[in-house]
Design a protein around this motif. Sequence first.
Motif, PDB file in Angstrom:
ATOM      1  N   THR A   1      23.735  51.407  41.522  1.00 53.12           N
ATOM      2  CA  THR A   1      24.475  49.792  41.809  1.00 53.12           C
ATOM      3  C   THR A   1      25.001  49.337  40.504  1.00 53.12           C
ATOM      4  N   LEU A   2      26.348  48.906  40.431  1.00 56.89           N
ATOM      5  CA  LEU A   2      26.885  48.505  39.260  1.00 56.89           C
ATOM      6  C   LEU A   2      27.135  46.938  39.440  1.00 56.89           C
ATOM      7  N   ILE A   3      26.557  46.201  38.366  1.00 61.71           N
ATOM      8  CA  ILE A   3      26.806  44.500  38.615  1.00 61.71           C
ATOM      9  C   ILE A   3      27.502  44.026  37.315  1.00 61.71           C
ATOM     10  N   ASP A   4      28.246  43.292  37.804  1.00 61.58           N
ATOM     11  CA  ASP A   4      29.253  42.396  36.938  1.00 61.58           C
ATOM     12  C   ASP A   4      29.799  41.183  37.321  1.00 61.58           C
ATOM     13  N   PRO A   5      30.006  40.169  36.397  1.00 62.00           N
ATOM     14  CA  PRO A   5      30.445  39.029  36.923  1.00 62.00           C
ATOM     15  C   PRO A   5      31.859  38.896  37.063  1.00 62.00           C
ATOM     16  N   VAL A   6      32.791  39.952  36.716  1.00 63.21           N
ATOM     17  CA  VAL A   6      34.310  40.151  36.662  1.00 63.21           C
ATOM     18  C   VAL A   6      34.742  41.139  37.634  1.00 63.21           C
ATOM     19  N   ASP A   7      35.586  40.619  38.471  1.00 63.50           N
ATOM     20  CA  ASP A   7      36.085  41.649  39.358  1.00 63.50           C
ATOM     21  C   ASP A   7      37.709  41.559  39.322  1.00 63.50           C
ATOM     22  N   PRO A   8      38.409  42.826  38.854  1.00 68.29           N
ATOM     23  CA  PRO A   8      37.743  43.780  38.230  1.00 68.29           C
ATOM     24  C   PRO A   8      37.267  43.762  36.730  1.00 68.29           C
ATOM     25  N   PRO A   9      36.450  44.362  36.118  1.00 68.76           N
ATOM     26  CA  PRO A   9      36.310  44.379  34.631  1.00 68.76           C
ATOM     27  C   PRO A   9      37.676  45.082  33.941  1.00 68.76           C
ATOM     28  N   LEU A  10      37.626  44.839  32.630  1.00 71.18           N
ATOM     29  CA  LEU A  10      38.568  45.766  31.732  1.00 71.18           C
ATOM     30  C   LEU A  10      40.137  45.250  31.607  1.00 71.18           C
ATOM     31  N   ILE A  11      40.208  44.057  32.593  1.00 69.81           N
ATOM     32  CA  ILE A  11      41.684  43.673  32.511  1.00 69.81           C
ATOM     33  C   ILE A  11      42.058  43.482  31.206  1.00 69.81           C
ATOM     34  N   PRO A  12      41.467  42.816  30.156  1.00 71.18           N
ATOM     35  CA  PRO A  12      41.967  42.527  28.707  1.00 71.18           C
ATOM     36  C   PRO A  12      42.329  43.879  27.959  1.00 71.18           C
ATOM     37  N   ALA A  13      41.710  45.087  28.432  1.00 72.99           N
ATOM     38  CA  ALA A  13      41.743  46.340  27.815  1.00 72.99           C
ATOM     39  C   ALA A  13      43.056  47.052  28.413  1.00 72.99           C
ATOM     40  N   VAL A  14      43.244  46.967  29.749  1.00 74.30           N
ATOM     41  CA  VAL A  14      44.004  48.125  30.509  1.00 74.30           C
ATOM     42  C   VAL A  14      45.073  47.179  31.523  1.00 74.30           C
ATOM     43  N   GLY A  15      44.930  45.915  31.596  1.00 70.54           N
ATOM     44  CA  GLY A  15      45.623  45.254  32.599  1.00 70.54           C
ATOM     45  C   GLY A  15      45.033  45.399  34.045  1.00 70.54           C
ATOM     46  N   GLU A  16      45.422  44.376  34.761  1.00 74.56           N
ATOM     47  CA  GLU A  16      44.687  44.220  35.966  1.00 74.56           C
ATOM     48  C   GLU A  16      45.073  45.214  37.003  1.00 74.56           C
ATOM     49  N   THR A  17      46.205  45.939  36.864  1.00 78.02           N
ATOM     50  CA  THR A  17      46.468  47.018  38.105  1.00 78.02           C
ATOM     51  C   THR A  17      45.654  48.356  37.658  1.00 78.02           C
ATOM     52  N   LEU A  18      45.682  48.510  36.413  1.00 72.82           N
ATOM     53  CA  LEU A  18      44.703  49.712  36.050  1.00 72.82           C
ATOM     54  C   LEU A  18      43.319  49.470  36.132  1.00 72.82           C
ATOM     55  N   ALA A  19      42.818  48.376  35.796  1.00 72.95           N
ATOM     56  CA  ALA A  19      41.742  47.916  36.073  1.00 72.95           C
ATOM     57  C   ALA A  19      41.009  47.915  37.343  1.00 72.95           C
ATOM     58  N   ASN A  20      42.012  47.545  38.346  1.00 69.50           N
ATOM     59  CA  ASN A  20      41.603  47.482  39.955  1.00 69.50           C
ATOM     60  C   ASN A  20      41.194  49.042  40.121  1.00 69.50           C
ATOM     61  N   ARG A  21      42.315  50.013  39.751  1.00 71.83           N
ATOM     62  CA  ARG A  21      42.332  51.348  40.173  1.00 71.83           C
ATOM     63  C   ARG A  21      40.988  52.006  39.727  1.00 71.83           C
ATOM     64  N   LEU A  22      40.767  51.728  38.443  1.00 71.75           N
ATOM     65  CA  LEU A  22      39.394  52.091  37.808  1.00 71.75           C
ATOM     66  C   LEU A  22      38.069  51.859  38.600  1.00 71.75           C
ATOM     67  N   HIS A  23      38.273  50.592  38.699  1.00 67.02           N
ATOM     68  CA  HIS A  23      36.927  49.982  39.440  1.00 67.02           C
ATOM     69  C   HIS A  23      36.735  50.417  40.817  1.00 67.02           C
ATOM     70  N   GLN A  24      37.977  50.785  41.299  1.00 67.67           N
ATOM     71  CA  GLN A  24      37.720  51.273  43.020  1.00 67.67           C
ATOM     72  C   GLN A  24      37.433  52.769  42.780  1.00 67.67           C
ATOM     73  N   MET A  25      37.538  53.589  41.728  1.00 69.94           N
ATOM     74  CA  MET A  25      36.792  54.644  41.506  1.00 69.94           C
ATOM     75  C   MET A  25      35.171  54.829  41.884  1.00 69.94           C
ATOM     76  N   HIS A  26      34.832  53.911  41.347  1.00 71.09           N
ATOM     77  CA  HIS A  26      33.130  53.533  41.457  1.00 71.09           C
ATOM     78  C   HIS A  26      32.755  53.759  43.242  1.00 71.09           C
ATOM     79  N   THR A  27      33.639  52.791  43.810  1.00 69.18           N
ATOM     80  CA  THR A  27      33.295  52.938  45.142  1.00 69.18           C
ATOM     81  C   THR A  27      33.581  54.218  45.904  1.00 69.18           C
ATOM     82  N   GLU A  28      34.697  54.694  45.414  1.00 70.83           N
ATOM     83  CA  GLU A  28      35.225  55.935  45.984  1.00 70.83           C
ATOM     84  C   GLU A  28      34.051  57.202  45.847  1.00 70.83           C
TER      85      GLU A  28
END
Length: 404
Positions: free
Chosen positions: A170-197
Amino acid sequence: MALESVIIAGGGMAGFTCAKELRARGFEGRISIVDPEGIPYDRPPLSKGYLLGDQDATQIRLIAAEWFDENNIEIITSSVVDLDTETPSVTLADGTVREADKIVLATGGTARRLPIPGGQLPTVLELRTRADADHLRSVLTEGTRLAIVGAGLIGAEVASSALKFGAQVTLIDPVDPPLIPAVGETLANRLHQMHTENGIKLITGVPTEISVDNDGVHTLALADGSEVIADVVLVGIGIVADTVLATTAGLDTDNGILVDLSQRTSHPNLYAIGDTARTRLEDGTLLRRAEHWEHAMNTGATAAAALLGQELPTHGASWFWSDRHGVHVEGVGSMLGEGTQVIREQDGVPVAAFRIDGEGLLAGCAAIDGGMLVRAARRIIDKKKPVSAEQLADPAVDLKKLAR
């Protein structure tokens, strides 16, 4: 007075690089690295190859142990507990005092703890050292319920690795998705979705309390009133710069040890590098403290040049990487700030993101399994070559040609 001896307090990437660069730049004097873990080793594998057992302690060393003898670099397996800026000298854990002409602080940081009831429990784990990784590996088994607080680079990497042990993550974070400052919102969403996949449960929330019963089962209470039950809890929410020695010695600190562009602290006998250092410009402006691998290496090289009175090296745009769920992520420059966000897709899937600043120059790039593209983007950023949004978005356009 000619420089004859240097003590480096801390044997991570920054401290090791400083020692290595001093020798490479012709310094023949005494170099000592003081670190409680002895021979310097690489930390990124702790959440990946080393945690999984694919690499052992010898394989993650930054360089072979015999290199230090061959280059007459002393490794002192101990901790610095006190600092005298005037002598200058360091006091080791056993009371031994060691003097040197200059001292370099490469003390890194300590894992940030959750400031909540139960956040300081000894059963709430962190991942900063090889021993931390050894312990985490020992408790990850088939069916282990692992709760990770913090879905940044470390949290995401451990989550991915833990699946290979058969853990329920179980991965807990206050931000959905994390890493927007590092990779931008589009890639951050794709990377975060990999967890559920891949079967990881994602929770957007804030822990308010952690408790553990006599059987070692943890309960994480969240701000929305829900709870997460876990056998193992790991917190990965960044680090706190280790400024204890610097503060005690009277050096200027502010969320890090303040240094100039040559990595010199407020005292001419002391330098600071790596995660613990924070640059203060001549006008007093404080830059953001960096906590990534290449920054540690760059500051170590800069300090070595400064100590020897040589021209300071120039470094390209900041760069980072991460691995999770079988993909490799890289980023360069900054995706955070004003400008135009550009997405490059391959067969309808976003594979890279760019930021063009207000002057029409490339300011940042991130990519999934696109290391060559990121390296080309870095050259474009460093050379300040103009590029168009159309060129960046088109997968048929080879960025290497644009970087020439």
